[in-house]
Design a protein around this motif. Structure first.
Motif, short mmCIF file in Angstrom:
data_model
loop_
_atom_site.label_atom_id
_atom_site.label_comp_id
_atom_site.label_asym_id
_atom_site.label_seq_id
_atom_site.Cartn_x
_atom_site.Cartn_y
_atom_site.Cartn_z
N CYS A 33 0.87 -1.17 0.00
CA CYS A 33 0.00 0.00 0.00
C CYS A 33 0.91 1.22 0.00
O CYS A 33 1.75 1.37 0.89
CB CYS A 33 -0.88 0.03 1.24
N LEU A 34 0.75 2.07 -0.98
CA LEU A 34 1.52 3.32 -1.06
C LEU A 34 0.53 4.48 -0.96
O LEU A 34 -0.50 4.45 -1.63
CB LEU A 34 2.29 3.39 -2.37
N GLY A 35 0.86 5.44 -0.15
CA GLY A 35 -0.12 6.50 0.06
C GLY A 35 0.47 7.85 0.33
O GLY A 35 1.69 8.01 0.54
N TRP A 36 -0.40 8.84 0.30
CA TRP A 36 -0.06 10.20 0.68
C TRP A 36 -0.95 10.61 1.85
O TRP A 36 -2.16 10.39 1.83
CB TRP A 36 -0.29 11.15 -0.50
N TYR A 37 -0.30 11.18 2.85
CA TYR A 37 -0.97 11.65 4.05
C TYR A 37 -0.62 13.12 4.23
O TYR A 37 0.35 13.60 3.68
CB TYR A 37 -0.52 10.83 5.26
N ARG A 38 -1.39 13.81 5.05
CA ARG A 38 -1.09 15.21 5.27
C ARG A 38 -1.32 15.58 6.72
O ARG A 38 -2.12 14.95 7.42
CB ARG A 38 -1.91 16.09 4.33
N GLN A 39 -0.63 16.62 7.14
CA GLN A 39 -0.72 17.04 8.53
C GLN A 39 -0.56 18.55 8.63
O GLN A 39 0.39 19.12 8.08
CB GLN A 39 0.35 16.33 9.37
N VAL A 40 -1.48 19.15 9.35
CA VAL A 40 -1.41 20.56 9.68
C VAL A 40 -0.87 20.67 11.09
O VAL A 40 -1.20 19.86 11.96
CB VAL A 40 -2.80 21.22 9.57
N ALA A 41 -0.04 21.66 11.33
CA ALA A 41 0.56 21.84 12.67
C ALA A 41 -0.52 21.84 13.73
O ALA A 41 -1.53 22.55 13.63
CB ALA A 41 1.36 23.13 12.71
N PHE A 94 3.05 13.77 3.35
CA PHE A 94 4.00 12.69 3.56
C PHE A 94 3.66 11.51 2.67
O PHE A 94 2.49 11.09 2.61
CB PHE A 94 3.96 12.21 5.01
N CYS A 95 4.66 10.96 2.02
CA CYS A 95 4.52 9.71 1.30
C CYS A 95 4.74 8.57 2.29
O CYS A 95 5.56 8.70 3.21
CB CYS A 95 5.56 9.65 0.17
N ALA A 96 4.01 7.47 2.11
CA ALA A 96 4.10 6.37 3.06
C ALA A 96 3.95 5.04 2.36
O ALA A 96 3.36 4.96 1.28
CB ALA A 96 3.02 6.52 4.14
N ALA A 97 4.45 4.00 3.01
CA ALA A 97 4.35 2.64 2.48
C ALA A 97 4.09 1.66 3.60
O ALA A 97 4.61 1.82 4.71
CB ALA A 97 5.63 2.26 1.73
N GLU A 98 3.29 0.65 3.29
CA GLU A 98 3.00 -0.39 4.26
C GLU A 98 2.71 -1.69 3.52
O GLU A 98 2.17 -1.67 2.41
CB GLU A 98 1.81 0.02 5.13
N VAL A 99 3.07 -2.79 4.14
CA VAL A 99 2.74 -4.10 3.61
C VAL A 99 1.39 -4.51 4.18
O VAL A 99 1.25 -4.60 5.40
CB VAL A 99 3.81 -5.14 3.98
#
Length: 128
Positions: A33-41, A94-99
């Motif tokens: 699974c490849l994804g994009w996440y986001r975060q505001v301070a 943020f780019c992220a990866a998970e199995v």
């Protein structure tokens, strides 16, 4: 060692497009699974979009219809095409990866705390 490389930050005017790439390396499993996440301070990190490398995409409600996640044919780069950007899309992305060992990729969109691999983040600012 898994690494996820994102570009430097970018600024764009409201309504404009942006398409940051992410280049994962060191991933040895066939399906991910490849994804994009986001975060505001000051707020929790939230999922924006994920793609199953075997096929299938999932999007968070705030970006549905405006964002599209895809991978190239060689599966070496993941793109997040962001259209019709709004000031409220301003965040660190943020780019992220998970199995996906016990759940589908949509699960990991909702549970960033279950993600093992993260990029360093890229600031996206939407402002006129």
């Amino acid at each position: 060692q898994v690494q996820l490389v994102e570009p430097g930050g970018a600024s764009v005017q409201p309504g404009g497009p942006l398409s940051p790439p992410c280049a994962p390396s060191g991933i040895t499993t066939r399906r991910n699974c490849l994804g994009w996440y986001r975060q505001v301070a000051g707020k929790d990190r939230e999922g924006a979009a994920v793609i199953d490398t075997d096929g299938g995409t999932t999007y968070a409600d705030p970006v549905t219809g405006r964002f599209a996640i895809s991978q190239d044919n060689a599966k070496t780069t993941v793109y997040l095409q962001m259209d019709s950007l709004k000031p409220e899309d301003t965040a660190m992305y943020f780019c992220a990866a998970e199995v996906p060992t016990y759940a589908d990729c949509g699960y990991y969109l909702r549970r960033p705390d279950r993600i093992d691999y993260w990029g360093q983040g890229t600031q996206v600012t939407v402002s006129s």
